[in-house]
Design a protein around this motif. Sequence first.
Motif, PDB file in Angstrom:
ATOM      1  N   VAL A  92       0.887  -2.869   0.360  1.00 16.48           N
ATOM      2  CA  VAL A  92       1.920  -1.944   0.820  1.00 16.48           C
ATOM      3  C   VAL A  92       1.264  -0.726   1.452  1.00 16.48           C
ATOM      4  CG1 VAL A  92       3.618  -2.670  -0.886  1.00 16.48           C
ATOM      5  CG2 VAL A  92       2.095  -0.750  -1.405  1.00 16.48           C
TER       6      VAL A  92
ATOM      7  N   GLY B 181       2.129   3.370   2.629  1.00 18.16           N
ATOM      8  CA  GLY B 181       3.007   4.536   2.714  1.00 18.16           C
ATOM      9  C   GLY B 181       2.752   5.175   4.065  1.00 18.16           C
ATOM     10  N   GLY B 182       2.076   6.311   4.057  1.00 20.81           N
ATOM     11  CA  GLY B 182       1.712   6.941   5.320  1.00 20.81           C
ATOM     12  C   GLY B 182       0.560   6.229   6.015  1.00 20.81           C
TER      13      GLY B 182
ATOM     14  N   SER C 184      -2.543   6.766   5.571  1.00 17.95           N
ATOM     15  CA  SER C 184      -3.679   7.647   5.871  1.00 17.95           C
ATOM     16  C   SER C 184      -4.940   7.212   5.131  1.00 17.95           C
ATOM     17  CB  SER C 184      -3.345   9.096   5.522  1.00 17.95           C
ATOM     18  OG  SER C 184      -3.167   9.254   4.133  1.00 17.95           O
TER      19      SER C 184
ATOM     20  N   THR D 214       2.018  10.174   1.731  1.00 18.12           N
ATOM     21  CA  THR D 214       3.172  10.193   0.826  1.00 18.12           C
ATOM     22  C   THR D 214       2.707  10.471  -0.597  1.00 18.12           C
ATOM     23  OG1 THR D 214       3.014   7.840   0.311  1.00 18.12           O
ATOM     24  CG2 THR D 214       4.306   8.453   2.271  1.00 18.12           C
TER      25      THR D 214
ATOM     26  N   ASP E  34      -4.950  14.698  -5.785  1.00 20.95           N
ATOM     27  CA  ASP E  34      -4.617  16.061  -6.216  1.00 20.95           C
ATOM     28  C   ASP E  34      -3.294  16.097  -6.962  1.00 20.95           C
ATOM     29  OD1 ASP E  34      -6.691  17.869  -5.443  1.00 20.95           O
ATOM     30  OD2 ASP E  34      -6.175  17.472  -3.355  1.00 20.95           O
TER      31      ASP E  34
HETATM   32  C1  LIG Z   1      -9.861  13.226   5.699  1.00 18.27           C
HETATM   33  C2  LIG Z   1      -9.067  12.999   4.457  1.00 18.27           C
HETATM   34  C3  LIG Z   1      -8.987  14.000   3.506  1.00 18.27           C
HETATM   35  C4  LIG Z   1      -8.260  13.812   2.348  1.00 18.27           C
HETATM   36  N1  LIG Z   1      -8.199  14.812   1.452  1.00 18.27           N
HETATM   37  C5  LIG Z   1      -7.487  14.632   0.316  1.00 18.27           C
HETATM   38  C6  LIG Z   1      -7.355  15.653  -0.664  1.00 18.27           C
HETATM   39  O1  LIG Z   1      -7.854  16.753  -0.496  1.00 18.27           O
HETATM   40  N2  LIG Z   1      -6.629  15.398  -1.781  1.00 18.27           N
HETATM   41  C7  LIG Z   1      -6.030  14.212  -1.997  1.00 18.27           C
HETATM   42  O2  LIG Z   1      -5.369  14.047  -3.013  1.00 18.27           O
HETATM   43  N3  LIG Z   1      -6.133  13.224  -1.086  1.00 18.27           N
HETATM   44  C8  LIG Z   1      -6.835  13.408   0.054  1.00 18.27           C
HETATM   45  N4  LIG Z   1      -6.926  12.416   0.972  1.00 18.27           N
HETATM   46  C9  LIG Z   1      -6.278  11.191   0.694  1.00 18.27           C
HETATM   47  C10 LIG Z   1      -4.850  11.293   1.207  1.00 18.27           C
HETATM   48  O3  LIG Z   1      -4.196  12.254   0.476  1.00 18.27           O
HETATM   49  C11 LIG Z   1      -4.211  10.078   0.946  1.00 18.27           C
HETATM   50  O4  LIG Z   1      -4.783   9.246   1.911  1.00 18.27           O
HETATM   51  C12 LIG Z   1      -2.703  10.141   1.156  1.00 18.27           C
HETATM   52  O5  LIG Z   1      -2.064  11.025   0.295  1.00 18.27           O
HETATM   53  C13 LIG Z   1      -2.235   8.808   0.853  1.00 18.27           C
HETATM   54  O6  LIG Z   1      -0.907   8.734   1.179  1.00 18.27           O
HETATM   55  P1  LIG Z   1      -0.450   7.626   2.188  1.00 18.27           P
HETATM   56  O7  LIG Z   1       1.028   7.586   2.066  1.00 18.27           O
HETATM   57  O8  LIG Z   1      -0.983   7.834   3.521  1.00 18.27           O
HETATM   58  O9  LIG Z   1      -1.079   6.336   1.483  1.00 18.27           O
HETATM   59  P2  LIG Z   1      -1.510   4.974   2.119  1.00 18.27           P
HETATM   60  O10 LIG Z   1      -2.737   5.126   2.886  1.00 18.27           O
HETATM   61  O11 LIG Z   1      -0.352   4.347   2.795  1.00 18.27           O
HETATM   62  O12 LIG Z   1      -1.791   4.165   0.795  1.00 18.27           O
HETATM   63  C14 LIG Z   1      -2.864   4.496  -0.060  1.00 18.27           C
HETATM   64  C15 LIG Z   1      -3.023   3.379  -1.093  1.00 18.27           C
HETATM   65  O13 LIG Z   1      -1.928   3.359  -1.979  1.00 18.27           O
HETATM   66  C16 LIG Z   1      -1.212   2.156  -1.887  1.00 18.27           C
HETATM   67  N5  LIG Z   1       0.186   2.548  -1.894  1.00 18.27           N
HETATM   68  C17 LIG Z   1       0.794   3.374  -1.013  1.00 18.27           C
HETATM   69  N6  LIG Z   1       2.070   3.560  -1.354  1.00 18.27           N
HETATM   70  C18 LIG Z   1       2.287   2.832  -2.470  1.00 18.27           C
HETATM   71  C19 LIG Z   1       3.419   2.613  -3.293  1.00 18.27           C
HETATM   72  N7  LIG Z   1       4.596   3.211  -3.064  1.00 18.27           N
HETATM   73  N8  LIG Z   1       3.283   1.813  -4.355  1.00 18.27           N
HETATM   74  C20 LIG Z   1       2.109   1.210  -4.631  1.00 18.27           C
HETATM   75  N9  LIG Z   1       1.008   1.389  -3.882  1.00 18.27           N
HETATM   76  C21 LIG Z   1       1.085   2.193  -2.812  1.00 18.27           C
HETATM   77  C22 LIG Z   1      -1.664   1.493  -0.618  1.00 18.27           C
HETATM   78  O14 LIG Z   1      -1.611   0.107  -0.697  1.00 18.27           O
HETATM   79  C23 LIG Z   1      -3.080   1.996  -0.496  1.00 18.27           C
HETATM   80  O15 LIG Z   1      -3.942   1.238  -1.264  1.00 18.27           O
HETATM   81  C24 LIG Z   1      -7.620  12.588   2.137  1.00 18.27           C
HETATM   82  C25 LIG Z   1      -7.658  11.593   3.092  1.00 18.27           C
HETATM   83  C26 LIG Z   1      -8.373  11.778   4.255  1.00 18.27           C
HETATM   84  C27 LIG Z   1      -8.393  10.695   5.272  1.00 18.27           C
END
Ligand SMILES: Cc1cc2nc3c(=O)[nH]c(=O)nc-3n(C[C@H](O)[C@H](O)[C@H](O)COP(=O)(O)OP(=O)(O)OC[C@H]3O[C@@H](n4cnc5c(N)ncnc54)[C@H](O)[C@@H]3O)c2cc1C
Lengths: 328, 697
Positions: free
Chosen positions: A31, A33-34, A36, A112, A165
């Motif tokens: 799955v 979310g964003g 990222s 997310t 965080d």
């Molecule tokens: C340059 C950089 C700096 C960052 N700095 C920080 C920071 O300071 N602090 C911090 O906390 N994070 C940091 N991050 C991480 C970032 O916060 C996370 O990548 C972001 O919050 C993840 O959210 P997303 O929705 O994009 O997740 P995604 O990338 O979509 O998913 C992340 C993971 O979670 C799983 N997942 C997503 N949603 C669900 C769901 N609903 N149920 C089950 N599994 C799920 C996905 O399969 C994947 O494995 C950083 C990332 C980058 C690239």
Amino acid sequence: MKAFTNVNPRTLEDAVSALTRSRASGARAVVSGGGSDLLGLIKERLVQPDIVVNLKTVAGLSNVRADARATTIGGLITLDALSREAHIRRDYQGLAEAAASVGTPQIRNVGTLAGNVCQRPWCWYLRNGYACYKNGGDRCFASSGENQYHAIFSQGPSYIVHPSDTAPALVALDARFRVVGPRGERLVNASEFFVLPRVDPARENVLQDDEILAEIVLPPAVSSRRSTYAKILDREAWTHALVSAAVVLDMDGDVCRRARIVLGGVAPVPWDRPRAAGLLEGQRVTPELAAAVAEAAVSDARPLAKNGYKVPLTRGLVGRTVLALARQ
Amino acid sequence: MSVLGQPTPRIDAASRVTGSARYTGDVRLPGMLFARVLRSPHPHARITAIRPERALALDGVKAVITHQNCRIVWSSGDSRNTRYLFNNPVRFVGDAVAAVAAIDPHVAEEALQLIEVSYQTLPFLLDSEKALQPGAIAIHPGGNLSPNEAGVRQPEVYRRGSIDDGLRESELVYEGRFTSAHVNNAQMEPRVSVASWDGDELTVYASTQGISNCQRDLAKDLNLPLERVRVVCEYMGGGFGNKNQCHDFDLMAAVLAQQAGVPVRLELTRKEDYVAVHGRWATHQYYKIGVSRDGTLQAIQLRGYSDMGAYRKSSGSIAGIELYRCPHVETTVHPVHTNTAVAANYRAPAYPQGVFGLDSMMDQIAHELKIDPLEFRLKNATRAYHDELPYTSYGLEDCIRRGADVFEWRKRWRRAASDTGVVKRGVGMAMGSFAARVGRSSAVIRLDASGRYAVHVGVTDAGGGAKTTMAIIAAEALGVPLDRVTIVSGDTDRCPYSIGESGSRTTNFTGYAVVEAARDLKQQIETRGLPTGSVVLIGSATPEPVIKGAARYSFAAHFVEVEVDVEVGGLRVVKYVAAHDSGRIVNPLTARSQVKGGVTMGLGMALHEQLLYDPRTGRPLNAGYYGARVMTHLDAPDVEVLFVETQDAHGPYGAKPIGEPPIIPSVAAVANAFFNATGRRIRDLPISRERILEVLA
Ligand SMILES: Cc1cc2nc3c(=O)[nH]c(=O)nc-3n(C[C@H](O)[C@H](O)[C@H](O)COP(=O)(O)OP(=O)(O)OC[C@H]3O[C@@H](n4cnc5c(N)ncnc54)[C@H](O)[C@@H]3O)c2cc1C
């Protein structure tokens, strides 16, 4: 990156069945979310899915609802929206601060809450494709390698730190996670959601491959409760915490009735410090007491060869965060 | 009114910020293929077999090159050893093994997975001093000490006076060891090249700091006459020294395009950029410095080791000694090979790391002698180059005095560790100097009846604002308003020779050619009148100025105040004053930006940037902006910039370099401020939270 198929479900049921169906057909599904974190993992070929189930198209998963019994946050809310939500800022300040401390505005705009909680560790051995526990291998390269960013509280076998965080804040605020899967749904306490490497060295939480973190449920607001999240990193932005602390205090005038201290950046899961927090209960929070609490928070730390600095860092952070919150 | 010296926005600012500017990465040609590079996962290995067949069989793959079918020497990739586009053995993680061109980037990447390579791994070295120990494996035939300028396998040595006498006769002798880390240029624009053949004529759209030297190198390495190679770079997104000359990926794109018969675009990822191109060389520096009790320098001895990585692209010098007046000097610097990413030019290549070591030593000596570090600098600062050649203009002392006044040094400076608080304030300073060379470049100015002056100059504008600088100089020299001047740049077919945008030479070399070309044109106008009808006047010049009997330098003095939080180890810059003598300032707006940018980069190097290797596998662990901790906007302090405009008889209107000098003193200044705040000296870069907490523990 390897080519994959993107699926846009409308409902949680559709999302879950997309996962089970692909699994049944032998495809690897994940799955998103964003995206990222996920996209980076896919680009580095650390995850090679055939199917990506995009949760952003699921309706109704990015709001905050509050009633007398609970405050419920949709797992798909962006970190930016969460950090600006007036209700969260007022009653769960520590969570709003944690969300606001993540990465950069760009990350917070797409990342997310559920994704933040479920992100994979940022250990450089894992991210560089070393065959470590977290990559399906059978060792931890950090334990005797470059471990300056690693755990000072871990009994192994992996020495990653939990990167999120928001996770320490959610544990400190007694959140529960609503998990949805093919066998229905369950509500898991935040403190039981994260798993130690001792239990399963390949995973960071209890989610099964076909389960989704749908919502986060917080206990109702209490007027005597205050919370904060403090994070230390080695530049001003755009990195994970070297060390962080989520602190929750229930105050009665200047006396602390109940306290919770949960650390980030120091252990493979958000690291609860009940003994240190217990020192605060029934006490006026003086600088001397805050120092004693800080000392208790690290007294059992077992740093690795290159991360000894995290012990004074944690001590310093806990002391000043507790004191500042008590005086807020 | 004269435009020279007025703060002038960049003439191409609007196109850059609106996205209409066509950067090299925006170039799309009909039928263009996309290329990717396969890189060694091993720090040192012999390739025993390489089989591209499965990759070639993949639908959409058009060409694969490896060391087996491509034996091109990349001459600017190594000045001492023969470096091919693809080397066997491979000598660092990231060394190129093969390149693939395919119909899209994803197919190209898929194809990389299908190339079968068998490696026989070899022992590897990551540390420059260990690489010189007896019995160390040789990374290149002949050993790991890279030959000096004379081609002899000896360190580079500089001497004046007699170091033994000087140290023996000194009343006091201080010693210290300092190290600096490998840091990456981290320019914004990724590395990209688009190559296209028309018969036997090659056009390369490059992201380069120098179209002329890129053209020359491409022609040389591909064995083509110069006139069959065209290099185009309309807009450039930064390089800081690692986009000069031609690069292996330019050559790979050209070879793949030739094989496939269609244009090829090769873009590197950020990670590749970090490991496979080059950054600043890490150093180990050992100093012995003799002084008399009144703080007069008697002797400076430096033994240094520069980690050049796997190939020798640049000098490996450790500079800064010329900042001090001193009768007895000896420097012995060893450029050494290790199995790590290549190190070469990065903004003032030899300076910030050298000045960090040297000016930390000087600060320490001033402290031991209980002398205000400002007075120590004023007493010992250079007055003549190597105590011998007069400077063509000299503003170092004014930089120190005026910078100190603006900073309020005398009010802010106290003995080290005077602050007893948890958050301790401290101040530090350091000096810098940088060669202000003059030399050959060309300019052509074309005037027709429309009254527009088209200035043809081979600049690419790597970020310093060269297009605007050239326009200002032309307007000044021609005596016309700025909006009558058009700059034609970034294309070897349309521009004459220009020095590359390196060594802070463009304003001084090419800008001077513009002055001379304007003089030529004005003479023609005087005799023939302004052009009418179809008449076109063309002024041109290729001056080759030289300076005899004097040294020409830019100077700087930086002052910084920091707060060090001793509980959690944080260091924050709270005040920064940068005083610069860069002669006449052509455009104060872009000159100030250069200073702020240079200081910011220096702070990153001082405080957290570093490319880190895993000792057991020899693989880099933190390549990229996230991992290597480059500065963010939030990390950049306010920098007060002060120009000490000396009169210099050379260069265009007396302008001296400003691009590289600002990074030179910044690292040492911060390190010294940390010492002043805490009474502890950190001798190894970066001064990270980790190190701060360790020395304060
Ligand atoms: C340059 C950089 C700096 C960052 N700095 C920080 C920071 O300071 N602090 C911090 O906390 N994070 C940091 N991050 C991480 C970032 O916060 C996370 O990548 C972001 O919050 C993840 O959210 P997303 O929705 O994009 O997740 P995604 O990338 O979509 O998913 C992340 C993971 O979670 C799983 N997942 C997503 N949603 C669900 C769901 N609903 N149920 C089950 N599994 C799920 C996905 O399969 C994947 O494995 C950083 C990332 C980058 C690239």
